[in-house]
Design an enzyme around this catalytic site. Structure first.
Site, PDB file in Angstrom:
ATOM      1  N   LYS A   1      66.208  39.032  39.635  1.00 15.01           N
ATOM      2  CA  LYS A   1      64.932  40.635  39.898  1.00 15.01           C
ATOM      3  C   LYS A   1      65.121  42.201  40.168  1.00 15.01           C
ATOM      4  O   LYS A   1      64.586  42.580  38.936  1.00 15.01           O
ATOM      5  CB  LYS A   1      64.097  40.411  40.720  1.00 15.01           C
TER       6      LYS A   1
ATOM      7  N   CYS B   1      55.942  48.400  40.188  1.00 19.33           N
ATOM      8  CA  CYS B   1      56.354  47.312  40.061  1.00 19.33           C
ATOM      9  C   CYS B   1      58.375  48.300  39.847  1.00 19.33           C
ATOM     10  O   CYS B   1      58.882  48.814  40.677  1.00 19.33           O
ATOM     11  CB  CYS B   1      57.126  46.648  39.676  1.00 19.33           C
TER      12      CYS B   1
ATOM     13  N   LEU C   1      55.762  39.525  36.131  1.00 19.01           N
ATOM     14  CA  LEU C   1      54.626  39.471  35.437  1.00 19.01           C
ATOM     15  C   LEU C   1      54.458  40.851  34.932  1.00 19.01           C
ATOM     16  O   LEU C   1      54.830  41.718  35.999  1.00 19.01           O
ATOM     17  CB  LEU C   1      53.528  38.930  36.521  1.00 19.01           C
TER      18      LEU C   1
ATOM     19  N   LYS D   1      38.809  40.683  51.623  1.00 18.51           N
ATOM     20  CA  LYS D   1      38.892  40.443  50.145  1.00 18.51           C
ATOM     21  C   LYS D   1      38.498  38.589  49.979  1.00 18.51           C
ATOM     22  O   LYS D   1      38.363  38.123  49.184  1.00 18.51           O
ATOM     23  CB  LYS D   1      40.650  40.536  49.849  1.00 18.51           C
TER      24      LYS D   1
END
Ligand code: UDX
Length: 430
Positions: free
Chosen positions: A204, A260, A153, A35
């Site tokens: 969150k 998520c 996000l 990566k």
């Protein structure tokens, strides 16, 4: 400000790139050499709109660098963001070993004051564990603070979400950490909420759970709409005009996916269980989401009669448009359910085919949305990519064996398709 971001996944890379974009000097660290190699060559390993542009710009200005060297990252920035992965274990709990490993390395390498910020989505109380771990490895007895700064996000619009957020949540234990984080976020115009560490972590969990609940709620309503002849889009509009409810996240479809909502919900249910609370409301939210995909396939079966040997075209594989992410994508479950019934699948997605090919081998991948339709008994739209709105539907009708469309996102122009002679089946409508 000099900032190191540890972890270059969706969250870490976007956060790093956006911090550089607003003028900070950013080091991105990841232990995945491949990566980091790609990033150093200017190749962005994920598809996220605008990300490549802002990384290129930051590189030109010398504001971003990529390395596998954790010691370098810790030594060269005062502020360290932890944004490593927290993949789910079999039990639904997140695997926090990467977070622990990073915390221990920070403890080992830091040689002057550091602010360590938890960015990954983690169970409530993880910040305390991060502090304990750093302290255990902090042999030089260096002063440090821990803070929590959750991300909100959305993939596909992560850069815009970062630069124009609804709010910034900062969980801190003292003024020193608060002031550093306020300085970092100064260029971004948004309400800032300062809380304690635990409340920031819970914000969150609660936000994602609430959003998933809105989606499952409207999906449950969509079934009632189908059974009564009402139209879920009208119902959602009427409900959403109430300011207390709001119009967002009330789009009925084949269910939510992505890394998520499914993962965070499972984790939150587990955390509640450990705290002695059976969060049945959220269990049902997840259950409705699973059932929504089965219901969609059942609907196809009701229309097509037998699914065995039927050729079924699939438009869209990613869990939502503008991303190549297929993690927990509804399309994968729907394809597997259809395969179980003996259907033959042809699929197309503008960005997510390479990733899907790695996990589903025995279907036909097409180069464009038209090839999907050749000799198909029906087409099912699963992801609302803009490309699918403006296709030549007359041509599509001539290519198909039967002109049947299942619109899993209520995205296509129903009237137009019916006028062209298609049999159209949306979600939550006649
Ligand atoms: C989500 C949260 O929005 C974000 O704040 C958090 O930080 C990460 O999780 P993301 O998973 O990228 O972001 O996508 P999102 O746009 O929220 O969509 C999630 C899923 O819900 C998608 O599969 C989408 O198709 C589905 N969805 C969304 C609906 O089915 N109906 C809706 O009304 C909205």
């Amino acid at each position: 400000m000099e900032i190191t971001i540890i972890g270059t996944g969706y969250v870490g890379l976007t956060t790093g790139a956006c911090f550089a974009h607003i003028g900070h000097k950013v080091i991105c660290v990841d232990n995945d050499e491949r990566k980091i190699d790609l990033l150093n060559k200017g190749i962005i390993p994920i598809y996220e709109p605008k990300l490549d542009e802002i990384i290129e710009e930051a590189k030109r200005k010398n504001l971003i660098s990529f390395t596998t060297d954790m010691a370098y990252g810790v030594k060269n920035s005062k502020v360290l963001f932890i944004a490593v992965g927290t993949p789910p274990k079999e039990t639904g709990e997140p695997d926090l070993s990467y977070v622990e490993n990073v915390a221990s390395q920070i403890g080992e390498h830091m040689d002057s004051y550091r602010l360590i910020v938890e960015k990954s989505t983690v169970p409530v109380k993880t910040a305390q564990w991060i502090r304990t771990t750093i302290a255990r490895f902090n042999k030089k007895n260096v002063d440090f603070d821990v803070a929590v700064n959750p991300e909100f996000l959305r993939e596909g619009s992560a850069v815009d979400d970062f630069l124009n957020p609804d709010r910034i949540v900062i969980g801190v234990e003292n003024k020193r950490a608060e002031e550093i984080l306020l300085e970092i976020y100064k260029p971004i115009k948004a309400p800032i909420l300062i809380t304690d560490l635990t409340s920031a972590e819970l914000i969150k969990h609660a936000s994602n759970a609430f959003l998933a609940m809105k989606i499952s709620f409207i999906n449950a309503i969509s079934i009632i709409c189908e059974k009564t002849g009402a139209d879920v889009e009208m119902v959602a509009k009427g409900v959403g005009l109430d300011k207390r409810i709001g119009p967002h996240f009330l789009k009925a479809g084949v269910g939510y996916g992505g890394f998520c909502f499914p993962k965070d919900l499972a984790a939150f249910i587990k955390i509640a269980e450990e705290l002695g609370y059976d969060f049945r409301l959220l269990k049902e939210v997840a259950n409705i989401n699973e059932k929504q995909k089965e219901y969609f396939v059942k609907k196809m079966e009701r229309v097509l009669w037998n699914l065995k040997d039927k050729i079924i075209g699939i438009w869209g594989l990613s869990f939502k448009p503008n991303t190549d992410d297929i993690r927990f994508a509804p399309a994968l479950d729907i394809i597997n359910l259809l395969k179980k019934e003996g259907a033959k699948i042809k699929a197309y997605d503008p960005k997510a085919m390479e990733k899907t090919k790695e996990i589903i081998k025995d279907i036909t991948y097409c180069d464009n949305p038209y090839d999907v339709c050749k000799d198909a008994d029906c087409v099912a739209l699963i992801t609302e990519w803009e490309e699918f709105a403006n296709l030549d539907f007359e041509k599509i009708k001539s290519l198909m064996r039967q002109p049947i469309i299942f619109d899993g996102r209520n995205f296509l122009d129903k009237e137009k398709l019916i006028n062209l002679g298609f049999h159209y089946y949306g979600i939550g409508k006649k």
